[in-house]
Write a protein that holds these residues in place. Structure first.
Motif, mmCIF file in Angstrom:
data_model
loop_
_atom_site.group_PDB
_atom_site.id
_atom_site.type_symbol
_atom_site.label_atom_id
_atom_site.label_comp_id
_atom_site.label_asym_id
_atom_site.label_seq_id
_atom_site.Cartn_x
_atom_site.Cartn_y
_atom_site.Cartn_z
ATOM 1 N N GLY A 78 52.995 27.447 40.158
ATOM 2 C CA GLY A 78 51.899 28.111 40.843
ATOM 3 C C GLY A 78 52.497 29.080 41.853
ATOM 4 N N LYS A 136 52.359 37.207 40.287
ATOM 5 C CA LYS A 136 51.028 36.984 39.695
ATOM 6 C C LYS A 136 51.124 36.199 38.385
ATOM 7 C CE LYS A 136 49.033 41.092 41.751
ATOM 8 N NZ LYS A 136 50.189 41.534 42.574
ATOM 9 N N PRO A 137 50.029 35.549 37.968
ATOM 10 C CA PRO A 137 50.062 34.835 36.687
ATOM 11 C C PRO A 137 50.602 35.731 35.568
ATOM 12 C CG PRO A 137 48.073 34.285 37.868
ATOM 13 C CD PRO A 137 48.755 35.367 38.678
ATOM 14 N N ASN A 175 49.517 30.355 37.563
ATOM 15 C CA ASN A 175 48.275 30.319 38.373
ATOM 16 C C ASN A 175 48.631 30.625 39.816
ATOM 17 O OD1 ASN A 175 49.461 27.407 37.917
ATOM 18 N ND2 ASN A 175 48.496 27.357 39.949
ATOM 19 N N PHE A 176 47.660 31.053 40.580
ATOM 20 C CA PHE A 176 47.844 31.053 42.031
ATOM 21 C C PHE A 176 47.638 29.612 42.513
ATOM 22 C CE2 PHE A 176 47.166 35.723 41.834
ATOM 23 C CZ PHE A 176 48.332 36.078 42.514
ATOM 24 N N SER A 200 44.125 30.323 44.677
ATOM 25 C CA SER A 200 43.321 30.552 43.478
ATOM 26 C C SER A 200 41.840 30.497 43.843
ATOM 27 C CB SER A 200 43.640 29.458 42.452
ATOM 28 O OG SER A 200 42.722 29.527 41.385
ATOM 29 N N LYS A 201 41.058 31.363 43.233
ATOM 30 C CA LYS A 201 39.617 31.374 43.527
ATOM 31 C C LYS A 201 38.915 30.202 42.852
ATOM 32 C CE LYS A 201 39.101 36.329 44.421
ATOM 33 N NZ LYS A 201 40.512 36.472 44.758
ATOM 34 N N THR A 202 39.608 29.575 41.884
ATOM 35 C CA THR A 202 38.992 28.447 41.170
ATOM 36 C C THR A 202 39.856 27.201 41.346
ATOM 37 O OG1 THR A 202 40.204 29.123 39.202
ATOM 38 C CG2 THR A 202 37.941 29.911 39.403
ATOM 39 N N GLU A 203 39.282 26.059 41.041
ATOM 40 C CA GLU A 203 40.066 24.814 41.066
ATOM 41 C C GLU A 203 41.082 24.847 39.926
ATOM 42 O OE1 GLU A 203 37.439 21.454 41.235
ATOM 43 O OE2 GLU A 203 36.484 22.180 43.073
ATOM 44 N N LEU A 204 42.210 24.137 40.126
ATOM 45 C CA LEU A 204 43.293 24.232 39.145
ATOM 46 C C LEU A 204 43.089 23.271 37.981
ATOM 47 C CD1 LEU A 204 46.458 24.454 41.440
ATOM 48 C CD2 LEU A 204 44.768 26.212 40.861
ATOM 49 N N GLU A 236 44.813 25.678 32.227
ATOM 50 C CA GLU A 236 45.146 27.081 32.529
ATOM 51 C C GLU A 236 46.654 27.280 32.561
ATOM 52 O OE1 GLU A 236 44.246 28.675 36.613
ATOM 53 O OE2 GLU A 236 43.906 26.571 37.110
ATOM 54 N N CYS A 277 48.336 29.810 29.913
ATOM 55 C CA CYS A 277 49.118 30.963 30.407
ATOM 56 C C CYS A 277 50.517 30.937 29.796
ATOM 57 C CB CYS A 277 49.188 30.937 31.935
ATOM 58 S SG CYS A 277 50.000 32.387 32.617
#
Ligand code: HPA
Length: 264
Positions: free
Chosen positions: A86, A93-94, A207-208, A213-217, A221, A225
């Protein structure tokens, strides 16, 4: 005969580029290790899937000592590993690759040394340059040849897992200067140094990190990726397999000299 090895992390369960592959297990004083051996031209290359080929071994239960000792038994002198990470750094970035050059160890339950006062006595090795500079330069050159951008520096913070981090942890880790977070480089990196094996790791940002990250991990993902970008790893591994000479001498191969060296 000296050999090059790859350790595949999440999403990298087979080397993909080798011929005449055979699967093996090997007994070490630290337990059993599983690996594959195959050929790239006339070079024998070792591949080890650190989570097992079906991703059944979580990061905190990997037998890192058995894996690194097995590689030493197989005359492996250089290891390039892959890790999914992460990102804590907005510039990473991803989909990006990062060739980390420092780590912070936040693991809790792992045996992180061969020098535990038993078989190998006590030794304190220098970790100013935890990752092999010779191998790092070879990876950067391979990336350049393949036309793949690799961030040449980064600090990897290794957490215990298997859970992802809390946003509060990630905020603290950012203040410490961590760029990427993963769950496996400690103790893999330090054990390779103790065993006098050159070691570098190529991290793929999947991922961030939590709270950035704007979403939960999700693990999905991470895996997705990796799957989308695995060709970058394959290209770099292909170039290294053909070009890296595992007989290359390096300070890593004498890392324990002051303590009598590392002998099987
Ligand atoms: N945290 C820890 N390990 C990881 C992550 C993460 O966000 N992504 C991929 N591996």
């Amino acid at each position: 005969m000296s050999r090059l090895a790859f350790i595949g992390g999440t999403g990298v369960y087979d080397p993909g580029i080798l011929q005449n592959i055979s699967s093996h297990t090997i007994e070490t004083p630290y337990g059993t290790a599983s690996y594959e051996s195959g050929f790239f031209g006339d070079r024998e290359i070792i591949f080890l899937a650190r989570h097992g080929v079906h991703h059944t071994i979580p990061p905190h239960r990997i037998n890192y000592r058995a894996n690194i000792y097995a590689l030493k038994m197989l005359d492996v002198t250089a290891v390039v590993s892959t890790t999914a990470v992460g990102s804590l750094n907005p510039d990473y970035k991803p989909g990006d690759l990062v060739l980390v050059d420092q780590f912070i160890d936040m693991t809790k339950s792992r045996i992180g040394t061969f020098f535990d006062g038993e078989r190998y006595g006590v030794a304190h090795l220098d970790m100013t340059h935890p990752y092999c500079e010779t191998l790092r330069q070879a990876v950067l050159a391979a990336g350049k040849e393949a036309g793949i951008t690799i961030h040449p520096h980064g600090t990897y913070i290794c957490t215990e897992g298997p859970r992802f981090e809390t946003p509060a942890e990630i905020r603290a880790f950012r203040m410490w200067g961590a760029d990427v977070v993963g769950m496996t480089n400690a103790p893999e990196c330090q054990l390779a140094r103790e065993a006098e094996i050159c070691y570098a790791t190529i991290s793929m940002v999947t991922n961030f990190a939590a709270g950035i990250s704007k979403t939960e991990l999700t693990h999905k993902e991470v895996v997705d990726c990796m799957a989308q970008n695995i060709s970058s790893f394959r290209k770099i591994i292909t170039i290294l397999s053909g070009s890296y000479d595992p007989d290359t001498d390096c300070v890593c191969r004498h890392a324990a000299a002051a303590f009598g060296g590392f002998h099987l």
